[in-house]
Scaffold this motif. Structure first.
Motif, PDB file in Angstrom:
ATOM      1  N   LEU A 252      42.457 -15.758  27.794  1.00 31.33           N
ATOM      2  CA  LEU A 252      42.615 -16.770  28.838  1.00 31.33           C
ATOM      3  C   LEU A 252      44.112 -16.939  29.086  1.00 31.33           C
ATOM      4  O   LEU A 252      44.824 -17.543  28.283  1.00 31.33           O
ATOM      5  N   THR A 258      45.341 -22.982  33.660  1.00 35.41           N
ATOM      6  CA  THR A 258      44.429 -22.779  32.529  1.00 35.41           C
ATOM      7  C   THR A 258      43.522 -23.995  32.272  1.00 35.41           C
ATOM      8  O   THR A 258      42.316 -23.822  32.052  1.00 35.41           O
ATOM      9  N   SER A 262      39.414 -23.554  32.674  1.00 38.64           N
ATOM     10  CA  SER A 262      38.592 -23.569  31.455  1.00 38.64           C
ATOM     11  C   SER A 262      37.853 -24.892  31.261  1.00 38.64           C
ATOM     12  O   SER A 262      37.406 -25.175  30.151  1.00 38.64           O
ATOM     13  N   SER A 368      40.273 -19.542  20.168  1.00 35.76           N
ATOM     14  CA  SER A 368      39.761 -20.854  20.548  1.00 35.76           C
ATOM     15  C   SER A 368      39.113 -21.527  19.334  1.00 35.76           C
ATOM     16  O   SER A 368      38.385 -20.883  18.576  1.00 35.76           O
ATOM     17  N   PRO A 376      43.048 -18.112  24.031  1.00 32.54           N
ATOM     18  CA  PRO A 376      44.037 -18.610  24.986  1.00 32.54           C
ATOM     19  C   PRO A 376      45.423 -18.027  24.681  1.00 32.54           C
ATOM     20  O   PRO A 376      45.814 -17.913  23.512  1.00 32.54           O
TER      21      PRO A 376
END
Ligand SMILES: Cc1cc2nc3c(=O)[nH]c(=O)nc-3n(C[C@H](O)[C@H](O)[C@H](O)COP(=O)(O)OP(=O)(O)OC[C@H]3O[C@@H](n4cnc5c(N)ncnc54)[C@H](O)[C@@H]3O)c2cc1C
Length: 417
Positions: A252, A258, A262, A368, A376
Motif C-alpha cells: 500500500l 493512503t 484504505s 499491517s 503499508p
C-alpha cells in the motif's frame, strides 16, 4: 472479472515504483496500479534532492513556535495550514504537536539515518547499473544564509549532523561566493551537506517505470482502488475501477491518499497531506552549480541539466493539487533575494504536490497489524523520493521473508496505537 497477481502494488509514485523494482529483481511478479498516470504524481515536480543528511524529523522541538511566528508574516511564510474541524485532521495536529520533542528526534535519527544512507547508496547503484540519464549529481546540498542568526542556527545544525556521521562543510562569506558564484553579494555564509545529491525526479521516475515494465511488471495507470474485502486476517480482494484483484501480497503506497484509499481496512493510518509548489524554468544565464536550500526562506533550488527549479511551501491539510499563482510568485521573489537570476524567467512548468506526512515525521513501513498479506509503505513526507530506493529494498526483503537491512520496528504502524 478478477485478476490474480503475485504482488499487487497500489501507487506508482517513487515508493511504489522502487518497491516494484526490488521485488522484480528478487524474482517476484508485480502488478502496479495507479489512479492517475504512473510516475506523474507528487513525486515528479519535487526538488529532486537526495538527502541522507536529513536525519532530523519534521516533528522537532521549536517547530510549533517557528510555525506560529511564520504565520504572522504570511507573505513569506514557508508554512501554512488548513482551518478545519475534521476530527482526523485535529487528532493528527494534536499528535504532531505532542511529537515535537527531543525524545522524538532522538528515537527518529537512527531509522532516518539508516534508511537515508541505504537509499543514497541504492540511487547511485540503480543509476549506474541501469545507465539512467536523469541529471544525477553528487555535489551535495548547500544551504545559503543572509542573516547572522540563521547562519548561526545552520552551523549549529551542521555540527549536530556531523556528530551523527553526516559529512558537513561550513563556508564563510569569501568561501561561499567562491563555491557558489550564483549567490548574490549579501549571502554571508553556507553549510554544505557534501554527501547529498540531486536529480531530475520526473526523468528518474519515468526511466524507472520503463525499466520495471521491461522487467515484466504489469503497469495499470488510470486504475483507481475503490475498496477492499478481507477475511481471516487477510486482504482477499482489492476492488478497482478496472475490476477486482486478488494477490498473494499487497503493498500500500498511495502517498497522502493512503488513509482514504484504505478506509475499508480500518487501519487508522495517521497521514495528512502537506502541499508544496514548484516552478521550473529554462536555464538562467547564471545557473547555480549546486542544489540549494535558501536558508531563511526555506526554498529549495535544483539545477537539472538545462532546467532550473524552485520549490517551496508546506501547507498541512490541503489535498488540492492545483498550483497557486500567488505562492509561485512569492517563491520566485524569495529566490531572487539569494540568486542572480534573469530579469524574466522562462517558466516551463508550474506544479503542486502532496507530501504524505505522519505526525512524528517517520515513514510507515512494515506489515499491517491486522492483515498478514498487506504491507503499508508510506508517510515519507518531504523525503519520499530520497528514501524510496531504500524503502523498495526493505519492502522486498520483508515480502520475501528475509531479514530487512535494518530493524523496521521504529517504522511500524503500531507505534501510533
Ligand atoms: C514541493 C515539494 C518538494 C519536494 N521535494 C522533495 C525532495 O527534494 N526530495 C524528496 O525526497 N522528496 C521531496 N518531496 C516529497 C516527495 O515528493 C513525496 O514524499 C513523494 O512523492 C511520496 O512518494 P509516494 O510514492 O509515497 O507517494 P506519491 O508520490 O504521492 O504517489 C502515490 C501514488 O498513489 C496513487 N494513488 C492515490 N490514490 C490511489 C487509489 N485510490 N488507487 C490507485 N492509486 C492511487 C497516486 O495517484 C500517486 O501516483 C517534495 C514534495 C513537494 C510537494
Amino acid at each position: 472479472m478478477t485478476t490474480k497477481s503475485d504482488v499487487l502494488i497500489i501507487g506508482g509514485g517513487p515508493v511504489g515504483l522502487s518497491c516494484a523494482y526490488y521485488l522484480l529483481k528478487s524474482g517476484r511478479q508485480v502488478t502496479l496500479l495507479d489512479a492517475k498516470d504512473i510516475g506523474k504524481g507528487s513525486g515528479s515536480g519535487n526538488a529532486g534532492h537526495i538527502v541522507p543528511s536529513h536525519i532530523i524529523p519534521l516533528a522537532a522541538p521549536g517547530v510549533v513556535t517557528s510555525a506560529l511566528k511564520w504565520m504572522l508574516d504570511p507573505a513569506h511564510s514557508p508554512f501554512g495550514m488548513k482551518v478545519s474541524l475534521d476530527p482526523n485532521y485535529l487528532i493528527w495536529l494534536l499528535k504532531f504537536v505532542l511529537a515535537c520533542s527531543q525524545n522524538n528526534v532522538n528515537r527518529s535519527i537512527e531509522p532516518l539515518n539508516q534508511l537515508g544512507q541505504l537509499s543514497a547508496r541504492n540511487f547511485a547503484q540503480i543509476i549506474a547499473e541501469e545507465k539512467f540519464d536523469c541529471a544525477y549529481q553528487e555535489k551535495g546540498l548547500l544551504h545559503l544564509f543572509k542573516t547572522e542568526k540563521a547562519f548561526h542556527e545552520g552551523q549549529h545544525e551542521g555540527e549536530f549532523m556531523q556528530k551523527h556521521g553526516i559529512p558537513v562543510s561550513m563556508y564563510d562569506k569569501n568561501k561561499i561566493h567562491e563555491v557558489e558564484p550564483a549567490a548574490v553579494d549579501d549571502v554571508i555564509g553556507g553549510v554544505h551537506f557534501t554527501g547529498d545529491a540531486h536529480l531530475n525526479p520526473a526523468v528518474f521516475l519515468n526511466l524507472l517505470k520503463e525499466r520495471i515494465q521491461s522487467m515484466g511488471a504489469e503497469l495499470m495507470g488510470g486504475t483507481q482502488v475503490t475498496g477492499f474485502e478481507t477475511s481471516n486476517g487477510k486482504v482477499t480482494k482489492v476492488k478497482t475501477t478496472a475490476g477486482d484483484f486478488e494477490a498473494e501480497q499487497i503493498v500500500l503506497a498511495a502517498g497522502a491518499l493512503t488513509p482514504s484509499v484504505s478506509k475499508d481496512l480500518k487501519l487508522n493510518i495517521p497521514i495528512q497531506p502537506a502541499r508544496g509548489y514548484s516552478l521550473t524554468m529554462s536555464a538562467n544565464k547564471t545557473m547555480p552549480s549546486h542544489a540549494l536550500i535558501l536558508g531563511e526562506r526555506r526554498i529549495a533550488v535544483s539545477p537539472m541539466a538545462g532546467l532550473l527549479r524552485f520549490t517551496g511551501r508546506l501547507e498541512v491539510g490541503n489535498y488540492s493539487m492545483e498550483p497557486n499563482p500567488v505562492w509561485l510568485e512569492r517563491i520566485e521573489n524569495s529566490a531572487r533575494e539569494y540568486l542572480r537570476l534573469d530579469e524574466k524567467l522562462d517558466v516551463q512548468e508550474t506544479w503542486a504536490g502532496l507530501r504524505p506526512t505522519t505526525p512524528d515525521g517517520v515513514p510507515i513501513i512494515g506489515k499491517s497489524p491486522k492483515h498478514e498479506n498487506l504491507f503499508p509503505a508510506t508517510g515519507h513526507a518531504m523525503l519520499g523520493l530520497s528514501l524510496a530506493p531504500g524503502t523498495g529494498l526493505v519492502v522486498s526483503q520483508l515480502l520475501n521473508g528475509q531479514e530487512p537491512a535494518f530493524s523496521l520496528s521504529p517504522m511500524r504502524l503500531e507505534r501510533f496505537g
